[in-house]
Design an enzyme around this catalytic site. Structure first.
Site, PDB file in Angstrom:
ATOM      1  N   GLU A  26       0.823  -1.221   0.000  1.00 51.66           N
ATOM      2  CA  GLU A  26       0.000   0.000   0.000  1.00 51.66           C
ATOM      3  C   GLU A  26       0.857   1.272   0.000  1.00 51.66           C
ATOM      4  OE1 GLU A  26      -1.518   1.952   3.326  1.00 51.66           O
ATOM      5  OE2 GLU A  26      -1.181   0.289   4.706  1.00 51.66           O
ATOM      6  N   LYS A  88      -5.434  10.962   0.695  1.00 56.83           N
ATOM      7  CA  LYS A  88      -5.591   9.601   1.222  1.00 56.83           C
ATOM      8  C   LYS A  88      -6.876   9.038   0.607  1.00 56.83           C
ATOM      9  CE  LYS A  88      -7.001   7.431   5.554  1.00 56.83           C
ATOM     10  NZ  LYS A  88      -7.368   7.710   6.955  1.00 56.83           N
ATOM     11  N   VAL A 108      -5.516   0.451   2.961  1.00 53.29           N
ATOM     12  CA  VAL A 108      -5.673  -1.004   2.833  1.00 53.29           C
ATOM     13  C   VAL A 108      -6.875  -1.318   1.931  1.00 53.29           C
ATOM     14  CG1 VAL A 108      -6.289  -3.109   4.120  1.00 53.29           C
ATOM     15  CG2 VAL A 108      -4.505  -1.571   4.992  1.00 53.29           C
ATOM     16  N   ASP A 140     -17.407   5.308  13.800  1.00 54.98           N
ATOM     17  CA  ASP A 140     -16.180   5.323  12.995  1.00 54.98           C
ATOM     18  C   ASP A 140     -15.596   3.917  12.898  1.00 54.98           C
ATOM     19  OD1 ASP A 140     -13.813   5.763  11.693  1.00 54.98           O
ATOM     20  OD2 ASP A 140     -13.246   7.512  12.876  1.00 54.98           O
ATOM     21  N   SER A 142     -13.388   1.667  10.077  1.00 55.72           N
ATOM     22  CA  SER A 142     -12.626   1.805   8.831  1.00 55.72           C
ATOM     23  C   SER A 142     -13.235   0.995   7.684  1.00 55.72           C
ATOM     24  CB  SER A 142     -11.186   1.337   9.046  1.00 55.72           C
ATOM     25  OG  SER A 142     -10.493   1.325   7.814  1.00 55.72           O
ATOM     26  N   ALA A 143     -13.200   1.588   6.499  1.00 51.90           N
ATOM     27  CA  ALA A 143     -13.640   0.878   5.291  1.00 51.90           C
ATOM     28  C   ALA A 143     -12.747  -0.334   4.996  1.00 51.90           C
ATOM     29  CB  ALA A 143     -13.662   1.833   4.100  1.00 51.90           C
ATOM     30  N   ASP A 144     -11.585  -0.401   5.648  1.00 52.62           N
ATOM     31  CA  ASP A 144     -10.716  -1.581   5.480  1.00 52.62           C
ATOM     32  C   ASP A 144     -11.464  -2.862   5.867  1.00 52.62           C
ATOM     33  OD1 ASP A 144      -8.734   0.265   4.935  1.00 52.62           O
ATOM     34  OD2 ASP A 144      -7.527  -0.181   6.730  1.00 52.62           O
ATOM     35  N   LYS A 161      -3.236  -1.152  15.636  1.00 59.75           N
ATOM     36  CA  LYS A 161      -2.781  -0.338  16.768  1.00 59.75           C
ATOM     37  C   LYS A 161      -3.888  -0.217  17.798  1.00 59.75           C
ATOM     38  CE  LYS A 161       0.693   2.614  14.730  1.00 59.75           C
ATOM     39  NZ  LYS A 161       0.547   2.752  13.285  1.00 59.75           N
TER      40      LYS A 161
HETATM   41  N1  PSU Z   1      -2.972   2.034  10.790  1.00 62.73           N
HETATM   42  C1  PSU Z   1      -1.636   2.007  10.928  1.00 62.73           C
HETATM   43  N2  PSU Z   1      -0.861   2.511   9.947  1.00 62.73           N
HETATM   44  C2  PSU Z   1      -1.386   3.020   8.807  1.00 62.73           C
HETATM   45  C3  PSU Z   1      -2.805   3.039   8.654  1.00 62.73           C
HETATM   46  C4  PSU Z   1      -3.557   2.526   9.658  1.00 62.73           C
HETATM   47  O1  PSU Z   1      -1.158   1.538  11.950  1.00 62.73           O
HETATM   48  O2  PSU Z   1      -0.637   3.480   7.930  1.00 62.73           O
HETATM   49  C5  PSU Z   1      -3.412   3.557   7.378  1.00 62.73           C
HETATM   50  C6  PSU Z   1      -3.640   2.395   6.401  1.00 62.73           C
HETATM   51  O3  PSU Z   1      -3.463   2.857   5.076  1.00 62.73           O
HETATM   52  C7  PSU Z   1      -5.106   2.055   6.649  1.00 62.73           C
HETATM   53  C8  PSU Z   1      -5.672   3.425   6.886  1.00 62.73           C
HETATM   54  O4  PSU Z   1      -5.733   1.402   5.563  1.00 62.73           O
HETATM   55  O5  PSU Z   1      -4.692   4.111   7.646  1.00 62.73           O
HETATM   56  C9  PSU Z   1      -7.000   3.370   7.610  1.00 62.73           C
HETATM   57  O6  PSU Z   1      -7.578   4.642   7.639  1.00 62.73           O
HETATM   58  P1  PSU Z   1      -9.091   4.831   8.144  1.00 62.73           P
HETATM   59  O7  PSU Z   1      -9.064   4.457   9.601  1.00 62.73           O
HETATM   60  O8  PSU Z   1      -9.398   6.269   7.916  1.00 62.73           O
HETATM   61  O9  PSU Z   1      -9.917   3.883   7.323  1.00 62.73           O
HETATM   62 MN    MN Z   2     -12.670   6.277   9.890  1.00 66.80          MN
END
Ligand code: PSU
Ligand code: MN
Length: 321
Positions: A26, A88, A108, A140, A142-144, A161
């Site tokens: 990524e 992003k 991701v 909240d 994540s879309a992941d 994390k």
């Molecule tokens: N968590 C980490 N390191 C990262 C990310 C998340 O420890 O670099 C990044 C990754 O690209 C992950 C994204 O897909 O943040 C998730 O963002 P969000 O929570 O806004 O979906």
């Molecule tokens: Mn989010």
């Protein structure tokens, strides 16, 4: 059929056509995850690590409105240098980026989408996004996680994390049928630390066993991803207690400043980095290198399972329809 928004680097295309293992990587981790120039240097070392372990790397991003599977060292350096000036991009943002012609770093979720279009079934990252603490109020998530639910791919990470609610993250994955496989561990790792107090679904001790599970899942028609949790090497790990202070300070500041949406994760990551200094950056670099090596070994094992003379990309492409 290759999507007309997508450019696959020649080396990656050749590898896929020959059924040679490829590992997707990524780019949000480059632009938003680490400072320059360590981000670009690390991305190049990660690619080298994939090669050493017998696979071809394909770093994924969006450049000039084109989906890219495989970047040149120059393009990696460009993304690193631009840092947070690059958008992003998650699933939601992809179609807009394509029509505006901009540059984007892929999360991701969006890396999975692009790797899938290219026909790459294995992807190494650092930490995935998940269910945030307080999600019962903020919603909240994540879309992941949604992407893991629907896109056929093995995602190798060092857990997540503990800025996140790890227990709810695992519940969400269970609901959506995403197997969480611990590599040589029974415990779901918490990125900087090897322990979270939470179990993985299954312990897997070798890459070939993981490849067989991928194959069985998709041959059964069970679309969606698998999460492989690979703990940070012992020597690089930071004890949970040492991280907790930085994490709670970062969360409190995000709350005070009312930081929300796609800005929240990068804000928390940068704050923790600043509060723990070089120690967390060093750990971050080591764990992503470790994940790249495991992902390559899994990609090799998965390629070995596929019938000879049947290119990986074609077969994997057909399965997802
Ligand atoms: N968590 C980490 N390191 C990262 C990310 C998340 O420890 O670099 C990044 C990754 O690209 C992950 C994204 O897909 O943040 C998730 O963002 P969000 O929570 O806004 O979906
Ligand atoms: Mn989010």
């Amino acid at each position: 059929m290759v999507n007309h928004y997508l450019d696959i680097a020649p080396e990656v295309k050749d590898a896929l056509n020959e059924g040679h293992p490829v590992v997707a990587l990524e780019s949000t981790i480059i632009s938003h995850g680490m400072p320059y120039p360590q981000n670009a240097e690390t991305a190049l070392r990660v690619e080298q690590q994939v090669r050493t372990a017998g696979a071809i790397p394909a770093t994924i991003a969006i450049l000039g409105g084109r989906l890219k599977a495989g970047l040149s060292p120059r393009e990696i350096d460009y993304l690193g240098g631009q840092g947070v000036k690059v958008a992003k991009v998650s699933r939601r943002d992809l179609p807009v980026l394509l029509t505006s012609g901009g540059d984007g770093a892929t999360t991701v979720a969006s890396t999975m989408i692009i790797a899938r279009l290219a026909g790459i079934p294995v992807f190494a990252t650092g930490g995935i996004g998940g269910v945030h603490r307080g999600a019962a109020q903020t919603m909240d998530i994540s879309a992941d996680l949604q992407e893991l639910a629907r896109t056929n791919m093995a995602v190798i990470c060092a857990g997540a994390k503990s800025i996140l609610d790890l227990e709810l993250t695992l519940e969400y994955l269970e609901t959506h049928g995403v197997p969480v496989l611990g590599y040589q561990t029974e415990e779901f790792p918490a990125f900087y630390s090897r322990d979270s107090g939470l179990p993985v679904d299954y312990r897997m001790d070798d890459p070939a066993a993981i490849a067989k599970v991928m194959n069985a899942k998709w041959e059964l028609g069970l679309d969606g991803g698998l999460l492989v949790a690979n703990p940070i090497p012992e020597a690089e790990a930071i004890p949970k207690a040492d991280m907790e202070d930085a994490i709670s300070r970062a969360l409190a500041e995000a709350d005070t400043k009312a930081i929300k949406g796609k800005a929240l994760t990068p804000f928390l990551l940068a704050k923790i980095e600043a509060l723990t200094g070089g120690r967390s950056l060093q750990a971050n670099i080591q764990l992503i290198l470790n994940n790249a090596a495991l992902a390559a070994a899994i990609a090799v094992a998965y390629a070995n399972l596929l019938p000879k003379g049947n290119p990986l990309s074609a077969r994997y492409g057909q399965e997802a329809g």
